[in-house]
Design a protein around this motif. Sequence first.
Motif, PDB file in Angstrom:
ATOM      1  N   ASP A  51      50.176  53.394  36.592  1.00  9.07           N
ATOM      2  CA  ASP A  51      48.524  52.375  37.076  1.00  9.07           C
ATOM      3  C   ASP A  51      48.047  51.922  35.976  1.00  9.07           C
ATOM      4  O   ASP A  51      46.498  51.674  35.960  1.00  9.07           O
ATOM      5  CB  ASP A  51      47.973  53.242  37.489  1.00  9.07           C
ATOM      6  CG  ASP A  51      47.236  54.553  37.030  1.00  9.07           C
ATOM      7  OD1 ASP A  51      47.975  54.475  35.595  1.00  9.07           O
ATOM      8  OD2 ASP A  51      46.771  55.009  37.050  1.00  9.07           O
TER       9      ASP A  51
ATOM     10  N   GLN B 173      50.058  51.872  42.853  1.00  8.12           N
ATOM     11  CA  GLN B 173      49.129  52.625  42.269  1.00  8.12           C
ATOM     12  C   GLN B 173      48.131  52.028  41.510  1.00  8.12           C
ATOM     13  O   GLN B 173      46.764  52.523  40.765  1.00  8.12           O
ATOM     14  CB  GLN B 173      49.775  53.165  41.549  1.00  8.12           C
ATOM     15  CG  GLN B 173      51.286  53.901  42.103  1.00  8.12           C
ATOM     16  CD  GLN B 173      50.162  55.581  42.484  1.00  8.12           C
ATOM     17  OE1 GLN B 173      49.075  55.452  42.033  1.00  8.12           O
ATOM     18  NE2 GLN B 173      50.609  55.825  43.753  1.00  8.12           N
TER      19      GLN B 173
ATOM     20  N   GLU C 290      42.760  50.466  41.226  1.00 11.95           N
ATOM     21  CA  GLU C 290      41.848  50.722  40.845  1.00 11.95           C
ATOM     22  C   GLU C 290      41.331  50.008  39.526  1.00 11.95           C
ATOM     23  O   GLU C 290      40.628  49.739  39.002  1.00 11.95           O
ATOM     24  CB  GLU C 290      41.757  52.376  41.161  1.00 11.95           C
ATOM     25  CG  GLU C 290      40.338  52.508  41.835  1.00 11.95           C
ATOM     26  CD  GLU C 290      40.156  53.898  41.392  1.00 11.95           C
ATOM     27  OE1 GLU C 290      40.187  55.113  40.968  1.00 11.95           O
ATOM     28  OE2 GLU C 290      41.377  54.966  42.679  1.00 11.95           O
ATOM     29  N   ASN C 291      42.292  50.290  38.901  1.00 13.36           N
ATOM     30  CA  ASN C 291      42.386  50.250  36.839  1.00 13.36           C
ATOM     31  C   ASN C 291      42.224  48.357  37.366  1.00 13.36           C
ATOM     32  O   ASN C 291      41.199  47.319  36.380  1.00 13.36           O
ATOM     33  CB  ASN C 291      43.591  50.212  36.767  1.00 13.36           C
ATOM     34  CG  ASN C 291      43.371  51.866  36.121  1.00 13.36           C
ATOM     35  OD1 ASN C 291      42.348  52.016  36.144  1.00 13.36           O
ATOM     36  ND2 ASN C 291      44.108  52.533  35.904  1.00 13.36           N
TER      37      ASN C 291
ATOM     38  N   ARG D  27      41.515  46.503  39.309  1.00 12.22           N
ATOM     39  CA  ARG D  27      39.497  45.902  40.122  1.00 12.22           C
ATOM     40  C   ARG D  27      38.812  46.022  39.330  1.00 12.22           C
ATOM     41  O   ARG D  27      37.982  44.788  38.726  1.00 12.22           O
ATOM     42  CB  ARG D  27      39.367  46.619  41.104  1.00 12.22           C
ATOM     43  CG  ARG D  27      38.547  46.168  41.944  1.00 12.22           C
ATOM     44  CD  ARG D  27      37.271  47.149  42.967  1.00 12.22           C
ATOM     45  NE  ARG D  27      38.235  47.593  43.857  1.00 12.22           N
ATOM     46  CZ  ARG D  27      38.698  47.011  45.059  1.00 12.22           C
ATOM     47  NH1 ARG D  27      38.675  45.976  45.312  1.00 12.22           N
ATOM     48  NH2 ARG D  27      39.738  47.642  45.841  1.00 12.22           N
ATOM     49  N   SER D  28      39.304  47.225  37.927  1.00  7.68           N
ATOM     50  CA  SER D  28      37.745  47.333  37.452  1.00  7.68           C
ATOM     51  C   SER D  28      37.848  46.319  35.847  1.00  7.68           C
ATOM     52  O   SER D  28      36.902  45.950  35.541  1.00  7.68           O
ATOM     53  CB  SER D  28      37.483  48.553  36.707  1.00  7.68           C
ATOM     54  OG  SER D  28      39.116  49.102  35.932  1.00  7.68           O
TER      55      SER D  28
ATOM     56  N   TYR E   5      41.806  42.460  46.729  1.00 11.80           N
ATOM     57  CA  TYR E   5      42.479  43.272  46.548  1.00 11.80           C
ATOM     58  C   TYR E   5      42.997  44.249  47.383  1.00 11.80           C
ATOM     59  O   TYR E   5      42.337  43.957  48.332  1.00 11.80           O
ATOM     60  CB  TYR E   5      42.137  44.824  45.580  1.00 11.80           C
ATOM     61  CG  TYR E   5      42.038  44.360  44.873  1.00 11.80           C
ATOM     62  CD1 TYR E   5      43.207  44.245  43.210  1.00 11.80           C
ATOM     63  CD2 TYR E   5      41.135  43.383  43.214  1.00 11.80           C
ATOM     64  CE1 TYR E   5      43.153  43.508  41.895  1.00 11.80           C
ATOM     65  CE2 TYR E   5      41.190  43.380  42.241  1.00 11.80           C
ATOM     66  CZ  TYR E   5      42.091  43.278  41.677  1.00 11.80           C
ATOM     67  OH  TYR E   5      41.467  42.778  40.128  1.00 11.80           O
TER      68      TYR E   5
ATOM     69  N   HIS F 272      45.628  46.675  50.572  1.00 12.02           N
ATOM     70  CA  HIS F 272      46.091  47.325  50.122  1.00 12.02           C
ATOM     71  C   HIS F 272      47.623  48.276  50.899  1.00 12.02           C
ATOM     72  O   HIS F 272      48.423  49.058  51.464  1.00 12.02           O
ATOM     73  CB  HIS F 272      45.309  48.960  51.704  1.00 12.02           C
ATOM     74  CG  HIS F 272      44.023  49.047  50.005  1.00 12.02           C
ATOM     75  ND1 HIS F 272      44.076  50.275  48.655  1.00 12.02           N
ATOM     76  CD2 HIS F 272      43.279  48.996  49.583  1.00 12.02           C
ATOM     77  CE1 HIS F 272      43.507  50.209  47.550  1.00 12.02           C
ATOM     78  NE2 HIS F 272      42.014  49.347  48.692  1.00 12.02           N
TER      79      HIS F 272
END
Length: 460
Positions: free
Chosen positions: A331, A358, A361-362, A364-365, A372, A374
């Motif tokens: 990820d 995976q 989340e990373n 997006r930050s 994004y 799914h």
Amino acid sequence: MRLTVIGTGYLGAVHAACMADSGHEVLGVDVDARKIARLAQGRAPFFEPGLQEMLTRNVESGRLRFTTSLREAAEFGQVHFVCVGTPQKENSQAADLRFVDAVVEGLAPYLRGPSLIVGKSTVPAGTTARLTVRVDALAPEGVDVEVAWNPEFLREGHAVEDTLRPDRIVAGVSSSRADAVLRDVYAPMLRAGVPYISTTPATAELVKVAANSFLATKISFINAMAEVCDAAGADVVTLAEALGHDTRIGRRFLAAGLGFGGGCLPKDIRAFMARAGELGVGDSVAFLHQVDQINGRQRHRTVDIARDMAGGDFTGRRIGVLGATFKPDSDDVRDSPALAVAAAIHRQGATVRLYDPQGIENARSVMPQLEYVHDATKACEGADLVLHLTEWPEFRRLDPAVLAASAAVPKILDARNTLDAALWRSAGWTVRALGRPTPPALPNQQAAAPVASAYSSDLG
Ligand code: UGA
């Protein structure tokens, strides 16, 4: 044995879990209290196949515990593994050693009995010698402390497997006592036949950066060949396969495409150049500058080919992106070629809709400006162009016929050369790749039009 593992990032968390799993009593240490609290509950701080199960098992058995206290670490064991990060410095190519230094300087004053500090982080040659001087000054009078270097060669996505069954163990030691301690730590692996190379700390430090430099060079070599293939109308995948049959060359790490990223290869080759310069042998590794440049160029090439496929301009185009992480089964988006390309295309006016199994989340930050989704199908829905940027196995299993029905224009750029181009074409897709002719090489077939040679400069 009672071991501590200081730094619970990629390297440390996996090392701590694997050492506990091979029968040692392990105390993991980190300055990040939230991460330590999570680990103490047996929860993995990142995605890595096999790690979660191993953490749960060893935390439950009590063989693996965690703390934020270096003092507790000093009291717990006599072997201390240093696994903290050595990122690139902000204003230079050199490695930033402040975390390594802080650990050693924080630990040394608390040591009470004969101790071995074993560095595992990737560091410039000469670091063990420098730290030895610091430790001698900071450890209490009469306490015998040695610093050794024992580099780690694990790959993200295979970290557990690589730690339990490494290709080799390299021990950079200054005494037979340190050598004996490390042989004890790794006894189960030595019994299983893993080669053990005992050498000086400077050699051990260099083995690590030399290995990563060689791997980076191999990738950039095949990517340079991909550029030549594009110009000559040849196929780099067939070329790599033919080269790989020569056992002196080997097929691994000859996957041409978007190039290397991550938290290791890019910064390690730069730190190696910086250190070689300090040692007065900068010319000896000057080729690594080319390796770095070729690697960066693949990102520009990908953006340029994509723009060409999108009709010469990204403005108002909808681009579906498959992949954000720097490689599959991870990820991790640090210096990810996929994310760099997605961000550049977005900056040039496209609407980017990205899916990663995976890494969302990373991603997006660090890149909140992208959209994004799914699942892969959603990323391709209504797209004028799809980019395949990280070669997750699930992308190879996608049904191109289903995706063709929902894409606005069935065009895909396979920047990792792992999709079955014939299958996608038969489902109606226009497929392009890096270093491969379009359509695929058949006798007497014309090469694809060459890609614009003026590379885009809009890449972070
Ligand atoms: C790398 C080394 O492979 C490990 O041996 C080393 O321990 C680690 O760095 C480290 O120093 O900690 P890692 O960064 O996990 O491991 O990833 P690799 O598998 O080496 O892949 C690096 C990048 O190269 C990825 O972006 C991957 O997509 C790319 N790559 C790899 C290619 O573009 N082509 C290939 O043929 C192979």
